[in-house]
Design an enzyme around this catalytic site. Structure first.
Site, PDB file in Angstrom:
ATOM      1  CE  LYS A  52      -4.394   0.273   1.507  1.00 16.64           C
ATOM      2  NZ  LYS A  52      -5.835  -0.033   2.550  1.00 16.64           N
ATOM      3  CD  GLU A  79     -19.793  -3.992   7.199  1.00 16.56           C
ATOM      4  OE1 GLU A  79     -19.619  -5.307   6.185  1.00 16.56           O
ATOM      5  OE2 GLU A  79     -18.898  -2.790   7.096  1.00 16.56           O
ATOM      6  NE  ARG A  83     -22.350  -5.133   1.723  1.00 14.48           N
ATOM      7  CZ  ARG A  83     -21.080  -5.448   1.144  1.00 14.48           C
ATOM      8  NH1 ARG A  83     -20.344  -5.743   1.723  1.00 14.48           N
ATOM      9  NH2 ARG A  83     -21.592  -4.650   0.066  1.00 14.48           N
TER      10      ARG A  83
HETATM   11  C1  TPP Z   1     -19.452  -2.945   3.315  1.00 10.15           C
HETATM   12  C2  TPP Z   1     -17.862  -2.217   3.571  1.00 10.15           C
HETATM   13  N1  TPP Z   1     -17.191  -1.597   4.972  1.00 10.15           N
HETATM   14  C3  TPP Z   1     -16.506  -1.390   4.896  1.00 10.15           C
HETATM   15  C4  TPP Z   1     -15.985  -0.032   3.712  1.00 10.15           C
HETATM   16  C5  TPP Z   1     -14.871   0.777   3.935  1.00 10.15           C
HETATM   17  N2  TPP Z   1     -13.507   0.186   3.631  1.00 10.15           N
HETATM   18  C6  TPP Z   1     -13.008   0.554   2.643  1.00 10.15           C
HETATM   19  S1  TPP Z   1     -11.626   0.093   2.032  1.00 10.15           S
HETATM   20  C7  TPP Z   1     -11.724  -1.347   2.942  1.00 10.15           C
HETATM   21  C8  TPP Z   1     -10.173  -1.409   2.974  1.00 10.15           C
HETATM   22  C9  TPP Z   1     -10.630  -2.624   1.637  1.00 10.15           C
HETATM   23  O1  TPP Z   1      -9.387  -3.534   1.853  1.00 10.15           O
HETATM   24  P1  TPP Z   1      -8.981  -4.017   0.668  1.00 10.15           P
HETATM   25  O2  TPP Z   1      -9.606  -4.744  -0.071  1.00 10.15           O
HETATM   26  O3  TPP Z   1      -7.491  -5.700   1.249  1.00 10.15           O
HETATM   27  O4  TPP Z   1      -7.861  -2.885  -0.472  1.00 10.15           O
HETATM   28  P2  TPP Z   1      -6.373  -2.020   0.384  1.00 10.15           P
HETATM   29  O5  TPP Z   1      -7.238  -0.774   0.862  1.00 10.15           O
HETATM   30  O6  TPP Z   1      -5.971  -2.861   1.502  1.00 10.15           O
HETATM   31  O7  TPP Z   1      -6.362  -2.042  -1.644  1.00 10.15           O
HETATM   32  C10 TPP Z   1     -12.931  -0.753   4.142  1.00 10.15           C
HETATM   33  C11 TPP Z   1     -12.975  -1.374   5.272  1.00 10.15           C
HETATM   34  C12 TPP Z   1     -16.567  -0.344   2.522  1.00 10.15           C
HETATM   35  N3  TPP Z   1     -16.242   0.421   1.829  1.00 10.15           N
HETATM   36  N4  TPP Z   1     -17.634  -1.279   2.326  1.00 10.15           N
END
Ligand code: TPP
Length: 644
Positions: free
Chosen positions: A282, A369, A397
């Site tokens: 990242k 969630e 959700r």
């Molecule tokens: C249902 C839901 N819960 C929480 C989020 C908030 N959120 C956005 S990006 C993220 C992290 C995603 O992690 P990953 O898929 O590993 O991608 P990275 O950011 O590490 O590239 C979260 C928790 C979301 N977008 N959707």
């Protein structure tokens, strides 16, 4: 931007030689850093997926081949490569491009997103539709390691393996959610990453075989099957084997050549789903972001040389989130039964403070969630007092879990809904505009919203002391700066607060939560013109303060309800229902202010609120219109309501 300037679509990218791809990636990276330093955005997440975007659009014939991104916050390079390069500086701004994915924004955004863990289900649906239509394109989903354990993605994996669907899944594995990724599946991915010995062995065997003159290539191919068998035996292989997925990996996710080679290999697999496991960092390529991957998941504008945030010098009051986190810790200090829960948003909800102070009774469940809510219900059964802090939009959700697992059993779970209302740049997928409507009809649920951060403290205590399901909603951003030093006080459930009384006036504004202060301001403006206005801070939408509201309905001619939420099924609807139940619907004219039934785009929250009249000026104007209407009817000798 020497090369990037020439790329207006992925077809332009595909005209380049593979050797030029690293240069394209470098130019994209510089462009993202430079643009984000001015406008802010998902800087770290998108920097980590630059090479992935380049390799995916190079290896696949997009948009003919379908590329399905998960969430979309990491897709800035994808946007740049798909004709939106020059629009990147407008990202998340009103009238600009979205910070996530929108089908109506680009042909290349094959599936809209903003919430996590949807890509595999959507891609599987596309793959099955392709097969039914007898077509032959590739469908490739790209998902992050923290979104993979999300319930829906797991459900899609389960079905994809069962159907032996021709589907390519690329795992963007950076060991991070917004915060560090959590959960047993994360441990599993770590073990895959750690299976170094196997991978070295695999590569060495492969290359040695290939080097044998004449038969080398055939032996190499034959060894592939052996390697698959080995993969299943050596790797901790649930995904690889038991669930019916082939596995290609792991790959250096910043090496475009290796990525393209792996994707081309994946394209050959026609008899079932395949997972390409790419390891990424990242914030890749921007040292401050690589150093603090958590903080740089998303960023505001910053100074490129140092990474220092360019914040406005005007000191701002603490955010609702910060006050919530502190209050929760204060209350946890006094009551050991309180447990704190978040679903992958520890800093976003303020639960990070509880996780640090009370690690044994604070939980980050990951992007889960639904599980979070039922997990809390189980705790409540056994006498704990769970406080579930989830953004209004993400709690959508878990609707059935709220109904079936919490409310039907009348369990004492507190729902703290941050980001309720218009959130701004994150747009339609993230506005928290539905929670009143989706929670109000659920039996046993109590719903409230504070007028400011001090009242939020009181509501949190009230919620924790209540013996049943209860939810509070509060907006994104800074509080009003009211003092928060008094210990929280319990509020009487279902009791509103009279903020401004005008016995003789004909007008009352009934405000819910964040709309109380703009309503007061509007009333001050109206008072200057001699219009006496009562202002009520409703505090509760369920139960409403029937005594006060009915008394108002009997004595006023105009009631204006104001809420930062969708009107359909919202606070104003609840007031109308109360009047109807008491036969007062024709007695008084009611105007409901809120968000109409349409998508609210991304943009500056102030601007968006103004657009829907949800500020002091808008409320003032609406009251004046209401009064004009009444005057006209009075002149014609009619009663206030339209129906009389
Ligand atoms: C249902 C839901 N819960 C929480 C989020 C908030 N959120 C956005 S990006 C993220 C992290 C995603 O992690 P990953 O898929 O590993 O991608 P990275 O950011 O590490 O590239 C979260 C928790 C979301 N977008 N959707």
């Amino acid at each position: 931007m020497k090369l990037l300037k020439t790329i207006n679509s992925p077809a332009d990218l595909r005209r380049l030689s593979p050797g030029q791809l690293p240069e394209v990636a470098d130019e994209i990276r510089q462009y993202i850093i430079e643009t984000m330093s001015r406008v802010g955005g998902h800087t770290g997440a998108s920097l980590g997926a630059v090479e992935l975007a380049v390799a995916l659009h190079y290896a696949f014939d997009t948009p003919h081949d379908r590329l399905v991104w998960d969430v979309g916050h990491q897709a800035y390079a994808h946007k740049i490569l798909t004709g939106r390069r020059d629009l990147l500086p407008t990202i998340k701004q009103y009238g600009g491009i979205s910070g996530f994915l929108r089908r109506d924004e680009s042909l290349y955004d094959t599936f809209g997103a903003g919430h996590a863990s949807t890509s595999l289900s959507a891609a599987l649906g596309m793959a099955i539709a392709r097969d039914r239509r007898g077509e032959n394109y590739h469908v490739c989903a790209l998902i992050g390691d923290a979104s993979l354990p999300g319930g829906m993605a797991m459900e899609a994996i389960n079905q994809a393996g069962h159907l032996k669907a021709r589907l390519i899944v690329v795992l963007n594995d950076n060991e991070m959610s917004i915060a560090p990724a959590v959960g047993a599946l994360t441990g599993y991915l770590n073990r895959l990453r750690g299976a170094q010995g196997y991978h070295r062995f695999k590569d060495e065997v492969g290359e040695t075989l290939r080097a044998i003159p004449t038969v080398g290539e055939r032996l190499h191919q034959a060894a592939k099957t052996v390697k698959d068998a080995l993969a299943a035996a050596v790797l901790p292989g649930a995904l690889v084997n038991e669930l019916g997925f082939k596995y290609i990996g792991y790959i250096d996710g910043h090496d475009t050549m290796s990525l393209v080679a792996a994707l081309n290999e994946a394209k050959q697999i026609k008899d079932g789903p395949v997972i390409v496991h790419a390891l990424t960092t990242k914030g890749k390529g921007y040292p401050p972001a690589e150093k603090n991957r958590y903080k740089w998941h998303a960023s505001g504008p910053f100074e490129i040389a140092t990474g220092k945030a360019l914040k406005s010098s005007v000191p701002a009051p603490p955010t609702y989130t910060a006050v919530f986190g502190q209050t929760l810790c204060e209350l946890m200090e006094k009551d050991e039964k309180i447990v704190a829960l978040t679903a992958a948003m520890p800093d976003g909800t303020g639960v990070d403070m509880a996780l640090e102070k009370f690690p044994e009774r604070s939980f980050d469940v990951g992007i889960a969630e639904q599980h979070c809510v039922t997990f809390s219900a189980g705790m409540a059964c056994e006498g704990l007092k769970p406080v579930v802090a989830i953004y209004s939009t993400f709690l959508q959700r878990a609707f059935d879990q709220i109904v079936h697992d919490v409310c039907l059993q009348n369990l004492p779970v507190v729902f703290a809904m941050d980001r309720a209302g218009i959130v701004g740049g994150d747009g339609p997928t993230h506005h928290g505009l539905l929670d009143i409507a989706y929670l109000r009809g659920v039996p046993n649920m109590i719903l409230m919203a504070p007028k400011d951060e001090a009242e939020m403290r009181n509501m949190l205590l009230t919620a924790i002391e209540h013996q049943g399901p209860i939810a509070l909603r509060y907006p994104r951003g800074n509080g009003l700066g009211v003092p928060c030093d008094r210990p929280p006080q319990t509020l009487e459930i279902g009791k509103a607060e009279l903020l401004r009384d005008s016995d003789k006036g004909e007008v009352a504004i009934i405000a819910y939560g964040s709309m109380a202060h703009p309503s007061l301001k509007a009333a001050e403006q109206l008072a200057k013109e001699g219009i006496k206005t009562t202002v009520v801070n409703a505090r509760f939408v369920k139960p409403l303060d029937a005594g006060l509201l009915l008394a108002i309905a009997r004595t006023k001619r105009l009631i204006v309800t104001v809420e930062e939420a969708y009107l359909a099924g919202g606070f104003g609807s609840a007031v109308m229902e109360l009047l109807e139940e008491n036969g007062l619907q024709d007695k008084v004219r009611v105007l409901r202010m809120g968000v109409p039934d349409r998508l609210v785009m991304h943009g500056d929250p102030k601007l968006l609120l103004a657009k829907y009249g949800l500020d002091a000026d808008g409320i003032y104007t609406r009251v004046k219109e209401g009064i004009e209407f009444l005057e006209e009817r009075r002149a014609r000798g009619l009663r206030p309501s339209l129906h009389s």
